[in-house]
Design a protein around this motif. Structure first.
Motif, PDB file in Angstrom:
ATOM      1  N   SER A   1       0.831  -1.206   0.000  1.00 19.17           N
ATOM      2  CA  SER A   1       0.000   0.000   0.000  1.00 19.17           C
ATOM      3  C   SER A   1       0.866   1.256   0.000  1.00 19.17           C
ATOM      4  O   SER A   1       0.523   2.264  -0.640  1.00 19.17           O
ATOM      5  CB  SER A   1      -0.954  -0.003   1.199  1.00 19.17           C
ATOM      6  OG  SER A   1      -0.238  -0.092   2.414  1.00 19.17           O
ATOM      7  N   ASP A   2       1.995   1.217   0.689  1.00 19.28           N
ATOM      8  CA  ASP A   2       2.910   2.368   0.683  1.00 19.28           C
ATOM      9  C   ASP A   2       3.497   2.600  -0.710  1.00 19.28           C
ATOM     10  O   ASP A   2       3.631   3.749  -1.148  1.00 19.28           O
ATOM     11  CB  ASP A   2       4.050   2.152   1.692  1.00 19.28           C
ATOM     12  CG  ASP A   2       3.601   2.303   3.134  1.00 19.28           C
ATOM     13  OD1 ASP A   2       2.572   2.977   3.347  1.00 19.28           O
ATOM     14  OD2 ASP A   2       4.267   1.761   4.023  1.00 19.28           O
ATOM     15  N   ASP A   3       3.850   1.522  -1.396  1.00 23.74           N
ATOM     16  CA  ASP A   3       4.373   1.638  -2.756  1.00 23.74           C
ATOM     17  C   ASP A   3       3.339   2.284  -3.675  1.00 23.74           C
ATOM     18  O   ASP A   3       3.648   3.164  -4.486  1.00 23.74           O
ATOM     19  CB  ASP A   3       4.746   0.264  -3.317  1.00 23.74           C
ATOM     20  CG  ASP A   3       5.881  -0.399  -2.558  1.00 23.74           C
ATOM     21  OD1 ASP A   3       6.752   0.334  -2.044  1.00 23.74           O
ATOM     22  OD2 ASP A   3       5.889  -1.643  -2.475  1.00 23.74           O
ATOM     23  N   ILE A   4       2.096   1.820  -3.571  1.00 19.91           N
ATOM     24  CA  ILE A   4       1.016   2.340  -4.419  1.00 19.91           C
ATOM     25  C   ILE A   4       0.769   3.807  -4.122  1.00 19.91           C
ATOM     26  O   ILE A   4       0.602   4.631  -5.038  1.00 19.91           O
ATOM     27  CB  ILE A   4      -0.271   1.509  -4.213  1.00 19.91           C
ATOM     28  CG1 ILE A   4      -0.043   0.067  -4.671  1.00 19.91           C
ATOM     29  CG2 ILE A   4      -1.442   2.134  -4.963  1.00 19.91           C
ATOM     30  CD1 ILE A   4      -1.178  -0.875  -4.343  1.00 19.91           C
ATOM     31  N   ALA A   5       0.763   4.166  -2.839  1.00 16.40           N
ATOM     32  CA  ALA A   5       0.539   5.558  -2.449  1.00 16.40           C
ATOM     33  C   ALA A   5       1.618   6.475  -3.014  1.00 16.40           C
ATOM     34  O   ALA A   5       1.332   7.594  -3.469  1.00 16.40           O
ATOM     35  CB  ALA A   5       0.480   5.675  -0.929  1.00 16.40           C
ATOM     36  N   LYS A   6       2.867   6.022  -3.016  1.00 17.94           N
ATOM     37  CA  LYS A   6       3.957   6.834  -3.566  1.00 17.94           C
ATOM     38  C   LYS A   6       3.779   7.056  -5.066  1.00 17.94           C
ATOM     39  O   LYS A   6       4.042   8.147  -5.583  1.00 17.94           O
ATOM     40  CB  LYS A   6       5.297   6.145  -3.287  1.00 17.94           C
ATOM     41  CG  LYS A   6       5.710   6.184  -1.818  1.00 17.94           C
ATOM     42  CD  LYS A   6       7.010   5.415  -1.605  1.00 17.94           C
ATOM     43  CE  LYS A   6       7.391   5.416  -0.123  1.00 17.94           C
ATOM     44  NZ  LYS A   6       8.629   4.615   0.121  1.00 17.94           N
ATOM     45  N   ILE A   7       3.308   6.039  -5.773  1.00 20.38           N
ATOM     46  CA  ILE A   7       3.065   6.177  -7.213  1.00 20.38           C
ATOM     47  C   ILE A   7       1.923   7.163  -7.453  1.00 20.38           C
ATOM     48  O   ILE A   7       1.998   8.020  -8.345  1.00 20.38           O
ATOM     49  CB  ILE A   7       2.749   4.807  -7.837  1.00 20.38           C
ATOM     50  CG1 ILE A   7       3.972   3.896  -7.748  1.00 20.38           C
ATOM     51  CG2 ILE A   7       2.306   4.961  -9.293  1.00 20.38           C
ATOM     52  CD1 ILE A   7       3.711   2.462  -8.176  1.00 20.38           C
TER      53      ILE A   7
END
Length: 476
Positions: free
Chosen positions: A91-97
């Motif tokens: 979820s953190d990876d997706i939020a950064k994108i």
């Protein structure tokens, strides 16, 4: 186990009731009525919440994102019979994108996972700031949810009801279940773009038609459907406004209905290369590129053009069918052959991936899980960033109207999803319409050939005309 058995019993009883309705004229009427009442009461009892129903509490929504992504990735991998992702995003990876793309495009995106369960509907929202929130809708058990989905689909796709608003009740109920729980959050965070990742039974839902009582969902947000965020082909942003288009179209068929608007459709998109092409429409296309019609729209020509030229957009104006069963059952009809969904990955849709693949005359056999996977996985299987396709065949003139306005908006919009949204709103509000032999779009009037003319004005505001068209994959 108890919940699964209970669910299977409910499905059996629902089928039994339907069979009794159909066959009651061929059996003893009194017996049919007695059976109908008995099974109806039993179904109603089983539909009530019981102690055996375990509605989850205090879920970790970040973990739910990972779980849903993993589960749905596996479903698409099983259907297409290949590995589809090398890395699993958190979820953190997706939020950064999302945050990166928000700064690049000026949009404010969020991802909404919509996961039907046997006894409830699970929802998870992730915003660019990394906050994951969720909700469990206990009244939207699978049978109740699918009943509303089917009802909406039947009301929207029936051309005999284009003068009514019979679609509103299911559209509002689905909005209440899927979107309303997050309305405050979406407004507070200024979200204007929604990536909807939907589970089985919802992957061919016409999302834009969901209604809050005042507006359609597409009037509030730019929309795209994704198989899973982890399965997006490419999340990099590229401005399309200087892109080139390969437009191929077939208007004449031996075994399918003709598409007489296709020549006009292509001429409204691609700048003409000859006087003959220029004579097809009084409103010439704005996009540089190449246009191939009928006998030129062969598989070999498509392969050659993709191999030796760089096209940001590939537009295929021809019949396409998404059918039940394996990917090879679904196809795009070219002049000389059918390009099967199973072959899409073998085509060279440019390197890097083409920005957009458009199929302007699709028909989708809804109600089948494999059909849903094939449609929602179109961009994934073809290897393009985004795909624009229709859930049902709208009409030749209605498709011409939407496509003409979409490509006009794509010239100035910051994202593909925004261009589609603006085009659909123009149809909803009557700014794109058909009148006395002409198509009126935002940049002028298009004179139609005799085969497409009508003496009456044709409104295109009903969802039948615009809500079939859906963006799949990257909204940027």
């Amino acid at each position: 186990m108890i919940k699964l058995i209970k669910h299977q019993i409910r499905v059996f009883l629902t089928s039994t009731l339907a069979a009794i309705r159909i066959r009651r004229n061929g059996v003893n009427r009194g017996l049919a009525v007695l059976c109908f009442v008995f099974f109806g009461v039993l179904l109603a009892v089983l539909s009530q919440p019981t102690l055996s129903q375990e509605i989850p509490q205090n879920l970790n929504w970040r973990d739910e994102v990972t779980s849903l992504e993993t589960t749905w990735e596996k479903q698409y991998e099983d259907y297409f019979n290949r590995d589809l992702a090398e890395v699993t995003l958190t979820s953190d990876d997706i939020a950064k994108i999302l945050s990166r793309l928000a700064s690049q495009t000026g949009s404010q995106p969020a991802v909404l996972w919509v996961a039907p369960q046997a006894d409830y509907l699970k929802l998870v929202l992730l915003t660019p700031d990394g906050e994951a929130t969720g909700n469990v809708i206990s009244e939207a058990d699978h049978i109740t949810l699918m009943k509303q989905v089917q009802r909406l689909y039947l009301e929207v796709t029936n051309p005999r009801r284009i003068d009514t608003t019979s679609y509103l009740k299911p559209a509002q109920q689905l909005y209440q279940w899927i979107i309303q729980p997050f309305e405050t959050t979406l407004k507070e965070k200024g979200i204007d773009t929604l990536l909807l990742c939907t589970g089985p039974g919802l992957r061919t839902l016409p999302l834009g038609v969901l209604h809050d009582g005042q507006q359609f969902l597409v009037e509030k947000y730019s929309l795209t459907r994704i198989p899973a965020f982890n399965l997006l082909v490419d999340t990099n942003y590229e401005n399309l406004q200087r892109g080139e288009v390969l437009a191929m179209g077939v208007s004449e068929f031996t075994e399918q209905n003709p598409l007489p608007a296709v020549p006009v459709e292509l001429s409204n998109i691609v700048k003409p290369e000859s006087e003959k092409e220029a004579s097809l429409s009084n409103l010439l296309g704005q996009w540089p590129g190449k246009s191939l019609l009928n006998q030129m729209s062969t598989l070999q020509n498509l392969e050659t053009e993709l191999a030796f030229n760089r096209f940001e957009i590939v537009h295929l104006a021809t019949h396409a069918q998404f059918r039940a069963g394996k990917p090879e059952n679904s196809y795009i009809q070219l002049w000389d052959t059918q390009l099967r969904l199973s072959q899409m990955k073998e085509m060279r849709w440019s390197t890097p991936p083409a920005e957009l693949l458009v199929l302007s005359a699709c028909q989708t056999a809804v109600g089948d899980n494999n059909v849903e996977l094939g449609f929602a996985g179109l961009a994934l299987q073809s290897g393009v960033k985004s795909a624009l396709a229709s859930l049902w065949y709208v009409s030749d003139r209605g498709t011409l109207a939407l496509m003409s306005e979409f490509y006009q908006q794509l010239k100035t919009a910051s994202t593909k999803a925004e261009a589609l949204k603006t085009a659909q709103i123009a149809m909803i509000r009557g700014k794109v319409r058909l009148q006395a032999g002409e198509l009126l779009i935002s940049r002028g009037e298009v004179s139609l050939p005799p085969s497409l003319t009508s003496n009456t004005e044709e409104e295109l505001s009903h969802p039948f005309y615009w809500s079939a068209f859906t963006l799949i994959g990257n909204p940027w």
